[in-house]
Scaffold this motif. Structure first.
Motif, PDB file in Angstrom:
ATOM      1  N   ALA A   5       1.543  16.554  17.918  1.00  0.00           N
ATOM      2  CA  ALA A   5       0.238  16.762  16.208  1.00  0.00           C
ATOM      3  C   ALA A   5       1.028  15.705  15.565  1.00  0.00           C
ATOM      4  N   ASN A   6       0.232  14.606  14.578  1.00  0.00           N
ATOM      5  CA  ASN A   6       0.340  14.159  13.443  1.00  0.00           C
ATOM      6  C   ASN A   6       0.127  13.850  12.058  1.00  0.00           C
ATOM      7  N   SER A   7       0.471  12.639  11.551  1.00  0.00           N
ATOM      8  CA  SER A   7       0.220  13.411  10.130  1.00  0.00           C
ATOM      9  C   SER A   7       0.838  12.148   9.379  1.00  0.00           C
ATOM     10  N   THR A   8      -0.749  11.396   8.288  1.00  0.00           N
ATOM     11  CA  THR A   8      -0.208  10.450   8.285  1.00  0.00           C
ATOM     12  C   THR A   8      -0.281   9.887   6.602  1.00  0.00           C
ATOM     13  N   GLY A   9       0.049   9.131   6.199  1.00  0.00           N
ATOM     14  CA  GLY A   9      -0.103   8.819   4.745  1.00  0.00           C
ATOM     15  C   GLY A   9       0.372   7.240   4.131  1.00  0.00           C
ATOM     16  N   ILE A  10      -0.621   7.694   3.175  1.00  0.00           N
ATOM     17  CA  ILE A  10      -0.761   5.128   3.614  1.00  0.00           C
ATOM     18  C   ILE A  10       0.384   4.515   1.581  1.00  0.00           C
ATOM     19  N   LEU A  11       1.196   4.034   2.149  1.00  0.00           N
ATOM     20  CA  LEU A  11       2.130   3.562   1.574  1.00  0.00           C
ATOM     21  C   LEU A  11       1.830   2.580   0.289  1.00  0.00           C
ATOM     22  N   SER A  12       1.713   3.146  -1.025  1.00  0.00           N
ATOM     23  CA  SER A  12       1.269   1.983  -1.902  1.00  0.00           C
ATOM     24  C   SER A  12       2.179   0.645  -2.880  1.00  0.00           C
ATOM     25  N   VAL A  13       2.659  -0.127  -2.635  1.00  0.00           N
ATOM     26  CA  VAL A  13       3.701  -0.721  -3.181  1.00  0.00           C
ATOM     27  C   VAL A  13       3.649  -1.223  -4.843  1.00  0.00           C
ATOM     28  N   ARG A  14       4.317  -0.238  -6.422  1.00  0.00           N
ATOM     29  CA  ARG A  14       4.006  -1.687  -7.399  1.00  0.00           C
ATOM     30  C   ARG A  14       5.324  -2.044  -7.698  1.00  0.00           C
ATOM     31  N   ASP A  15       4.969  -2.649  -9.283  1.00  0.00           N
ATOM     32  CA  ASP A  15       5.896  -3.362  -9.786  1.00  0.00           C
ATOM     33  C   ASP A  15       6.405  -2.455 -10.178  1.00  0.00           C
ATOM     34  N   ALA A  16       8.309  -2.559  -9.683  1.00  0.00           N
ATOM     35  CA  ALA A  16       9.131  -1.375 -10.021  1.00  0.00           C
ATOM     36  C   ALA A  16       9.212  -1.717 -12.070  1.00  0.00           C
TER      37      ALA A  16
END
Length: 154
Positions: A85-96
């Motif tokens: 099985a697999n599961s996916t997420g989307i990484l969104s990079v924001r300003d620190a």
């Protein structure tokens, strides 16, 4: 009991916000028996441990010193002899978050009041929380018997 990996109860978070130059921890916790073997990919690239990437024994993915190039789809693949099985997420990079006005040093007499200011800029899509400490001990404003008060100028 033998179960093929299943993410229905605990999928990878769909949207994963992360601060530039920061660290993000992405758990991979499928239900499986016996325990599943876990692999992570970013897009089509298989991830391996490196100075910035760690895949822990329990399958958690840790990314450090995050940059804009880390944005993208991250997929956890889980497999045991019963199935995959697999599961996916989307990484969104924001300003620190950045401190724009730091508290300044001050000399005061015992019994006097002092107001310390702290201002910060942050990505508006992220929550901002201020914490204060004294000599590396977190100040609990609820238990300070009024000795410390938090004032907010929003």
């Amino acid at each position: 009991v033998a179960l093929a990996p299943d993410f229905r109860l605990n999928p990878v978070k769909r949207l994963i916000p992360a601060a530039r130059s920061g660290k993000v921890i992405i758990p991979c916790q499928p239900r499986a028996a016996p325990k599943a073997t876990v692999l992570w990919t970013k897009g089509t690239e298989l991830l391996v441990n490196s100075s910035r990437v760690t895949i822990t024994a329990d399958g958690t993915l840790i990314l450090q010193n995050i940059s804009k190039s880390d944005e993208g789809k991250y997929t956890c693949f889980a497999e045991n002899f019963m199935g995959k099985a697999n599961s996916t997420g989307i990484l969104s990079v924001r300003d620190a978050t950045k401190i724009t006005l730091a508290p300044s040093s001050a000399d005061i007499n015992v019994g006097e009041n002092l107001t310390l200011q702290c201002h910060a800029s942050h990505d508006p899509t992220m929550d901002l929380t201020f914490t204060w400490s004294l000599d590396d001990f977190l100040i609990d404003f609820d238990k300070s018997e009024g000795h410390y008060r938090r004032a907010s100028a929003v």
